[in-house]
Structure formats: C-alpha cells, structure tokens
Design an enzyme around this catalytic site. Structure first.
Site, PDB file in Angstrom:
ATOM      1  N   GLY A  20       0.828  -1.206   0.000  1.00 15.85           N
ATOM      2  CA  GLY A  20       0.000   0.000   0.000  1.00 15.85           C
ATOM      3  C   GLY A  20       0.863   1.257   0.000  1.00 15.85           C
ATOM      4  O   GLY A  20       2.097   1.177  -0.059  1.00 15.85           O
ATOM      5  N   PHE A  21       0.198   2.378   0.064  1.00 18.57           N
ATOM      6  CA  PHE A  21       0.896   3.663   0.009  1.00 18.57           C
ATOM      7  C   PHE A  21       1.897   3.795   1.175  1.00 18.57           C
ATOM      8  O   PHE A  21       3.115   3.930   0.952  1.00 18.57           O
ATOM      9  CB  PHE A  21      -0.160   4.780   0.002  1.00 18.57           C
ATOM     10  CG  PHE A  21       0.307   6.108   0.501  1.00 18.57           C
ATOM     11  CD1 PHE A  21       1.416   6.737  -0.062  1.00 18.57           C
ATOM     12  CD2 PHE A  21      -0.378   6.752   1.530  1.00 18.57           C
ATOM     13  CE1 PHE A  21       1.844   7.986   0.403  1.00 18.57           C
ATOM     14  CE2 PHE A  21       0.034   7.984   1.988  1.00 18.57           C
ATOM     15  CZ  PHE A  21       1.156   8.602   1.426  1.00 18.57           C
ATOM     16  N   ILE A  22       1.440   3.699   2.390  1.00 21.55           N
ATOM     17  CA  ILE A  22       2.353   3.854   3.530  1.00 21.55           C
ATOM     18  C   ILE A  22       3.260   2.623   3.664  1.00 21.55           C
ATOM     19  O   ILE A  22       4.460   2.734   3.885  1.00 21.55           O
ATOM     20  CB  ILE A  22       1.575   4.088   4.853  1.00 21.55           C
ATOM     21  CG1 ILE A  22       0.674   5.319   4.748  1.00 21.55           C
ATOM     22  CG2 ILE A  22       2.548   4.241   6.035  1.00 21.55           C
ATOM     23  CD1 ILE A  22      -0.233   5.561   5.951  1.00 21.55           C
ATOM     24  N   ASP A  41       0.054  -8.742   1.331  1.00 20.35           N
ATOM     25  CA  ASP A  41      -0.877  -7.743   0.790  1.00 20.35           C
ATOM     26  C   ASP A  41      -1.788  -8.446  -0.214  1.00 20.35           C
ATOM     27  O   ASP A  41      -1.313  -9.223  -1.043  1.00 20.35           O
ATOM     28  CB  ASP A  41      -0.086  -6.632   0.086  1.00 20.35           C
ATOM     29  CG  ASP A  41      -0.899  -5.361  -0.070  1.00 20.35           C
ATOM     30  OD1 ASP A  41      -0.444  -4.308   0.398  1.00 20.35           O
ATOM     31  OD2 ASP A  41      -1.997  -5.418  -0.668  1.00 20.35           O
ATOM     32  N   LEU A  86      -0.468  -2.731   8.996  1.00 14.46           N
ATOM     33  CA  LEU A  86      -1.034  -1.591   8.261  1.00 14.46           C
ATOM     34  C   LEU A  86      -2.203  -2.007   7.364  1.00 14.46           C
ATOM     35  O   LEU A  86      -2.902  -1.147   6.838  1.00 14.46           O
ATOM     36  CB  LEU A  86       0.040  -0.934   7.371  1.00 14.46           C
ATOM     37  CG  LEU A  86       1.358  -0.486   8.004  1.00 14.46           C
ATOM     38  CD1 LEU A  86       2.215   0.231   6.967  1.00 14.46           C
ATOM     39  CD2 LEU A  86       1.125   0.449   9.176  1.00 14.46           C
ATOM     40  N   THR A 105     -12.109  -6.788   7.029  1.00 16.55           N
ATOM     41  CA  THR A 105     -10.656  -6.600   7.030  1.00 16.55           C
ATOM     42  C   THR A 105     -10.193  -5.963   8.326  1.00 16.55           C
ATOM     43  O   THR A 105      -9.216  -6.399   8.939  1.00 16.55           O
ATOM     44  CB  THR A 105     -10.240  -5.680   5.846  1.00 16.55           C
ATOM     45  OG1 THR A 105     -10.808  -6.202   4.669  1.00 16.55           O
ATOM     46  CG2 THR A 105      -8.736  -5.593   5.708  1.00 16.55           C
ATOM     47  N   ALA A 127      -1.665   0.228  13.245  1.00 17.43           N
ATOM     48  CA  ALA A 127      -1.950   1.511  12.599  1.00 17.43           C
ATOM     49  C   ALA A 127      -3.433   1.819  12.776  1.00 17.43           C
ATOM     50  O   ALA A 127      -4.287   1.195  12.163  1.00 17.43           O
ATOM     51  CB  ALA A 127      -1.598   1.445  11.119  1.00 17.43           C
ATOM     52  N   TYR A 159     -16.034   2.543   9.902  1.00 18.28           N
ATOM     53  CA  TYR A 159     -14.570   2.525   9.828  1.00 18.28           C
ATOM     54  C   TYR A 159     -13.971   2.929  11.167  1.00 18.28           C
ATOM     55  O   TYR A 159     -13.089   2.249  11.702  1.00 18.28           O
ATOM     56  CB  TYR A 159     -14.129   3.478   8.705  1.00 18.28           C
ATOM     57  CG  TYR A 159     -12.644   3.648   8.592  1.00 18.28           C
ATOM     58  CD1 TYR A 159     -11.846   2.623   8.091  1.00 18.28           C
ATOM     59  CD2 TYR A 159     -12.025   4.835   8.984  1.00 18.28           C
ATOM     60  CE1 TYR A 159     -10.477   2.780   7.992  1.00 18.28           C
ATOM     61  CE2 TYR A 159     -10.656   4.996   8.886  1.00 18.28           C
ATOM     62  CZ  TYR A 159      -9.882   3.971   8.391  1.00 18.28           C
ATOM     63  OH  TYR A 159      -8.530   4.120   8.290  1.00 18.28           O
ATOM     64  N   LYS A 163     -11.791   0.434  13.730  1.00 16.55           N
ATOM     65  CA  LYS A 163     -10.432   0.749  14.176  1.00 16.55           C
ATOM     66  C   LYS A 163     -10.378   0.919  15.695  1.00 16.55           C
ATOM     67  O   LYS A 163      -9.367   0.611  16.332  1.00 16.55           O
ATOM     68  CB  LYS A 163      -9.946   2.034  13.491  1.00 16.55           C
ATOM     69  CG  LYS A 163      -9.571   1.813  12.045  1.00 16.55           C
ATOM     70  CD  LYS A 163      -8.343   0.918  11.988  1.00 16.55           C
ATOM     71  CE  LYS A 163      -7.665   0.929  10.653  1.00 16.55           C
ATOM     72  NZ  LYS A 163      -6.400   0.202  10.691  1.00 16.55           N
TER      73      LYS A 163
END
Ligand code: UDP
Length: 329
Positions: A20-22, A41, A86, A105, A127, A159, A163
């Site tokens: 992913g991005f991070i 991933d 992450l 997820t 994260a 979301y 989290k």
C-alpha cells in the site's frame, strides 16, 4: 545502521499491507536500514507498482494473500521478529462503497494479526486512525479524549468503530497477555504514491489541477484537516517501535498544521499554476446518502514529542509540492 534481532541476526519484519501507500514506503525504509522485510498484501488497494523498485531486493519477500488467511499469517508471524500491521480498508470512498469488506478486514484481520502475534509473542504496531475521535470540533485532539461517534445509520462511522475495536483488542492483549503492542493514530497521511482513487483529497486535487479539471470541494469547504508527509509518519512509527516505553500506549501521529479544504484547494491551484475552477458539491452527490463529515481534525502531538522527540519536518507547502512533483513525473 543494521538493526539486529535479539538473537543477533538480521531483524525480520512483517508489514501487513506492505504494497500500500504507507506500507511500501515503510518497506523501503526498513530495507535501507538492513531489515529482512516480509510483505503480505492482497492488492485490494495496494499495488505491485508501489513496490516495483524493491520487488527484486534480496531481503524482500512478498506474499500476495489476505491477512484473513490464518495459515499463511501463522507461518509468517512464526518466522519474523516484529510486525507493522497496516493492512486495512482505506479511503472514505472505499469505506462507503464496501462496508462489508471494510468491517471484515479491519475487525477480523486485526484479530488474526493480534492473536498470532500473541501466539509467538512478536511485537506489533497497530496503525489506527484519527477517525476514532469522531465528530470533535472544540480543540486539538489528545489521545485520552472521548470519542464522539455518529449514528450507526451513517456508514462512515463503521470505519472509526472497526479501528476503535482494534485498539481495544491491542490494549487487551497488552494488559492481559503481556503482548508488546504500540498503537499509532495516523492523521491524514499524504505523499508520493497515494492515489485519489479511494477518495483522498490531496492527490485528487493535484491530479484535477494538473489536468485542468474542476477541483471539487465537498460540502462548504470550511472543514479542516491536518496533513502529514509519509516520511514523517515513518520517522514517528519506526521510532515508536524502537522505544520500549511506548509499549501499551496510544500516540497521535500527525502534523498540527491545520488547513481548511477551501484553502487547500486554493493552494493547490496556485502551486500548480492551474486554470481549474474550484467547485463545491454537496456530500450526498459525492458519497451518496448516509454520509457525515468531520468538521475539524487537528492532533495534539505533545505525547509523541515527549516519547520520541518528534517534530514534523514537512510543512504544508512542501507536502503539497511533493505530491505535485510525484504526479508531474
Ligand atoms: N474532500 C473534498 N474533495 C475531494 C475529496 C475529499 O472536498 O475530492 C474533502 C472530504 O469531504 C473531507 C476532506 O476533503 O472533508 C478530507 O477527505 P479525505 O477523504 O482525504 O480524508 P478524511 O475525510 O478521511 O479526513
């Protein structure tokens, strides 16, 4: 400097969501400092393009699979030393369009990661997100603040709640099972490789500006956010993982330079020299019914500063510039 595991061997680190991005930036950073890096991933929002530069690195191991696959996760976590967890559903648009996958997820995936981390007693970074604070408007957000959640009928809060559950579970493992966990609440992270595809505002604005398309501000644009460059996020989360006193703690990981979305649109337009119009469109048109935005979001980062001596090294101008440079090349 090469970081060694307790046994003196090269440290093995698992990054869930490492394409992913991070995650891909983190993989590069950890490879640079000598770690052997394992990535899992499922390429839902991650992409092989993100890791193209490092995919053939001799210390990089890629597993394309879901974190819900327990036997694969078991094998990986058995052989590594520590985990950056992450992998998650990302992007407001994604969360609005895929509520089931989001909850699966974020809730089940983190449950698997934490349970297996605990089985082998491997240190884990969770994260989390500034979304867990919900609809605060009054002040800069501190880790011990109450959460202000919207109704269950508004999908966005799924979301935040998923989290939040991850955080509760991580702290429960720390308190009850002595699992070393560190929790970071990431505030709007931006930088090269982030795509606007899943709703993120800055890459979307920059792409529109460069293409001469309208820059679309949702709502009246007075809502604020505080953007942090991905390199600063990496500085913070790797330092937190190397700080024993951070175990069992929650940290805001953000930059406290707050900007309204109207001002952000204007700055992007100016910095790109674009002729694009700045248009305002209602939230319902952007996300459909059942959406509620956060009016303000700015972190108090004194706890992070006290723990690791952290100060953000990118201001908003250099953050926007790095995204412009990325899309131009
Ligand atoms: N936003 C916007 N135009 C866009 C995408 C987002 O005005 O094309 C707004 C969005 O409504 C929110 C802010 O920008 O108020 C940040 O949105 P993003 O999805 O990047 O992050 P989050 O809402 O999770 O902070």
């Amino acid at each position: 400097m090469v970081f060694l595991s307790e046994e003196g061997a090269t440290r093995k680190t698992l990054i869930t969501g490492g394409a992913g991005f991070i995650g891909s930036h983190l993989a590069e950073r950890l490879l640079e400092r000598g770690d052997e890096v394992f990535i899992i991933d499922n390429l839902w929002t991650g992409s092989l393009n993100n890791i193209a530069k490092i995919q053939s690195h001799e210390r990089l191991h890629l597993v394309v699979d879901t974190i819900l696959n327990e036997s694969v996760m078991n094998e990986l976590i058995f052989k590594i030393d520590r985990i950056y967890h992450l992998a998650a559903a990302v992007g407001v648009r994604n969360v609005m369009d895929h509520p089931v996958e989001t909850l699966d997820t974020n809730v089940k995936g983190s449950e698997v990661a934490l349970r297996l981390a605990n089985r082998f007693k491997k240190k884990i970074f969770i994260a989390s997100t500034s979304e867990v604070y919900g609809k605060h408007v009054e002040h800069d957000l501190s880790e011990d603040d109450n959460r202000v959640m919207g109704t269950v009928k508004k999908r966005r809060w799924a979301y935040a709640c998923s989290k939040t559950l991850d955080e509760f579970l991580a702290l429960a493992y720390y308190d009850e099972k002595k699992l070393p966990v560190v929790i970071g609440r990431l505030f709007n992270t931006v930088g090269p490789r982030q795509t606007g595809q899943y709703g993120m505002v800055l890459p979307g604005f920059v792409q529109s500006a460069l293409l001469g398309k309208p820059i679309t501000v949702y709502g009246d644009g007075t809502q604020t956010r505080s953007f942090m460059h991905v390199n600063d996020v990496l500085n913070a989360i790797t330092a937190l993982m190397d700080t024993p006193a951070a175990e069992g703690e929650i940290y805001n990981v953000g930059n406290n330079q707050e900007v309204s979305i109207n001002d952000l649109a204007q700055r992007v337009k100016e910095m790109t020299g674009s002729d694009s119009e700045i248009e305002h469109i209602p939230y319902e048109k952007a996300y459909g019914p059942g959406f509620e935005d956060m009016e303000r979001r700015c972190p108090n980062i004194s706890k992070l500063k006290a723990a690791i001596g952290f100060a953000p090294s990118y201001d908003l101008t250099s953050i926007i510039q790095s995204v412009i440079d990325y899309f131009k090349t």
